[in-house]
Write a protein that holds these residues in place. Structure first.
Motif, mmCIF file in Angstrom:
data_model
loop_
_atom_site.group_PDB
_atom_site.id
_atom_site.type_symbol
_atom_site.label_atom_id
_atom_site.label_comp_id
_atom_site.label_asym_id
_atom_site.label_seq_id
_atom_site.Cartn_x
_atom_site.Cartn_y
_atom_site.Cartn_z
ATOM 1 N N UNK A 105 2.887 -7.291 -45.194
ATOM 2 C CA UNK A 105 1.627 -7.514 -45.903
ATOM 3 C C UNK A 105 1.862 -8.002 -47.337
ATOM 4 N N UNK A 106 3.105 -8.373 -47.649
ATOM 5 C CA UNK A 106 3.420 -8.917 -48.967
ATOM 6 C C UNK A 106 3.629 -7.871 -50.045
ATOM 7 N N UNK A 107 3.960 -6.651 -49.658
ATOM 8 C CA UNK A 107 4.160 -5.591 -50.641
ATOM 9 C C UNK A 107 5.601 -5.132 -50.708
ATOM 10 N N UNK A 108 5.908 -4.353 -51.753
ATOM 11 C CA UNK A 108 7.263 -3.822 -51.909
ATOM 12 C C UNK A 108 7.233 -2.558 -52.756
ATOM 13 N N UNK A 109 8.232 -1.730 -52.535
ATOM 14 C CA UNK A 109 8.506 -0.567 -53.375
ATOM 15 C C UNK A 109 9.691 -0.970 -54.241
ATOM 16 N N UNK A 110 9.564 -0.835 -55.543
ATOM 17 C CA UNK A 110 10.631 -1.257 -56.448
ATOM 18 C C UNK A 110 11.730 -0.215 -56.607
ATOM 19 N N UNK B 3 9.894 13.287 -39.531
ATOM 20 C CA UNK B 3 11.337 13.408 -39.253
ATOM 21 C C UNK B 3 11.945 12.176 -38.617
ATOM 22 N N UNK B 4 11.112 11.285 -38.089
ATOM 23 C CA UNK B 4 11.610 10.085 -37.404
ATOM 24 C C UNK B 4 10.740 8.894 -37.786
ATOM 25 N N UNK B 5 11.269 7.691 -37.613
ATOM 26 C CA UNK B 5 10.439 6.509 -37.875
ATOM 27 C C UNK B 5 9.169 6.480 -37.018
ATOM 28 N N UNK B 6 9.233 6.980 -35.791
ATOM 29 C CA UNK B 6 8.046 6.994 -34.932
ATOM 30 C C UNK B 6 6.938 7.872 -35.498
ATOM 31 N N UNK B 7 7.295 8.908 -36.245
ATOM 32 C CA UNK B 7 6.305 9.807 -36.841
ATOM 33 C C UNK B 7 5.682 9.225 -38.115
ATOM 34 N N UNK B 8 6.312 8.200 -38.682
ATOM 35 C CA UNK B 8 5.798 7.586 -39.907
ATOM 36 C C UNK B 8 4.719 6.578 -39.536
ATOM 37 N N UNK B 9 3.470 6.879 -39.916
ATOM 38 C CA UNK B 9 2.348 5.997 -39.615
ATOM 39 C C UNK B 9 1.539 5.791 -40.894
ATOM 40 N N UNK B 10 1.391 4.528 -41.315
ATOM 41 C CA UNK B 10 0.664 4.280 -42.568
ATOM 42 C C UNK B 10 -0.816 4.625 -42.462
ATOM 43 N N UNK B 11 -1.352 5.125 -43.553
ATOM 44 C CA UNK B 11 -2.791 5.354 -43.669
ATOM 45 C C UNK B 11 -3.438 3.972 -43.805
ATOM 46 N N UNK C 43 13.336 5.924 -41.679
ATOM 47 C CA UNK C 43 11.905 6.019 -41.980
ATOM 48 C C UNK C 43 11.552 5.055 -43.105
ATOM 49 N N UNK C 44 12.368 5.037 -44.149
ATOM 50 C CA UNK C 44 12.083 4.159 -45.280
ATOM 51 C C UNK C 44 12.268 2.690 -44.909
ATOM 52 N N UNK C 45 13.214 2.389 -44.038
ATOM 53 C CA UNK C 45 13.360 1.004 -43.560
ATOM 54 C C UNK C 45 12.087 0.552 -42.857
ATOM 55 N N UNK C 46 11.516 1.429 -42.031
ATOM 56 C CA UNK C 46 10.262 1.100 -41.349
ATOM 57 C C UNK C 46 9.160 0.841 -42.371
ATOM 58 N N UNK C 47 9.083 1.696 -43.396
ATOM 59 C CA UNK C 47 8.071 1.524 -44.431
ATOM 60 C C UNK C 47 8.263 0.196 -45.168
ATOM 61 N N UNK C 48 9.498 -0.112 -45.546
ATOM 62 C CA UNK C 48 9.783 -1.367 -46.255
ATOM 63 C C UNK C 48 9.401 -2.581 -45.408
#
Length: 181
Positions: free
Chosen positions: A79-84, A21-29, A68-73
């Motif tokens: 690390x040089x990655x992107x979601x298109x 529900x929040x950017x703080x809860x978003x943690x990459x595997x 949340x998606x801004x944090x992911x981006x």
């Protein structure tokens, strides 16, 4: 065009029964962001298709989802990655919409957006509904054992020819090795 479809929660980031529900809860595997970067480096476009019924349930709003998606981006960019492209279904399960997986609305929209034939496109998820949404359009189903993946595997009923991978990092390696587009 080389294309990969990914689910978000349980594939890229840790999932939660209480929703992310929040950017703080978003943690990459661990390894997931690097796996996306590796796919990008090998010429793959990456599209996300994610059910986000927490919006329809009133648990979070569009501003929170965008944060949340801004944090992911940002994490991916480091690390040089992107979601298109990112597609999400904001509806609760009882809305009976066409976009909520296991229905294929988001997959159809990805095909339209990229002008792509989804046949044999690798599609990675941790739940049966993720795989069902893509396989109805001929995609290659890939189950990761992160998130709900172990339970999904134990419950059985997977689409024919589903690849089973420990995580997104292993899935990315297999996609790069075995996909000849």
């Amino acid at each position: 065009m080389k294309l990969v479809i990914l689910d978000r929660d349980g594939v890229i980031n840790y999932d939660s029964a209480q929703f992310i529900k929040t950017p703080d809860e978003w943690k990459p595997i661990p390894g997931s962001l690097e796996a996306i970067a590796l796919l990008n480096q090998h010429g793959f476009r990456v599209a996300l298709a994610t059910n986000q019924s927490g919006i329809g349930r009133g648990l979070f709003d569009m501003a929170a989802l965008n944060s949340i998606h801004d944090k992911m981006y940002r994490a991916l960019a480091q690390v040089g990655g992107r979601i298109d492209a990112l597609f999400y279904c904001p509806h609760a399960a009882d809305a009976n919409c066409e976009c909520r997986k296991p229905k294929s609305g988001m997959i159809d929209e990805i095909a339209r957006r990229f002008g792509a034939d989804i046949n044999h496109v690798p599609s990675v998820g941790d739940s049966l509904r993720d795989l069902q949404a893509s396989v109805t359009r001929g995609a290659q189903p890939i189950l990761v054992l992160t998130g709900k993946g172990e339970t999904t595997l134990a419950n059985g009923g997977l689409p024919e020819n589903t690849w089973i991978c420990a995580d997104l990092a292993e899935a990315a390696q297999r996609i790069i090795t075995e996909t000849h587009l």
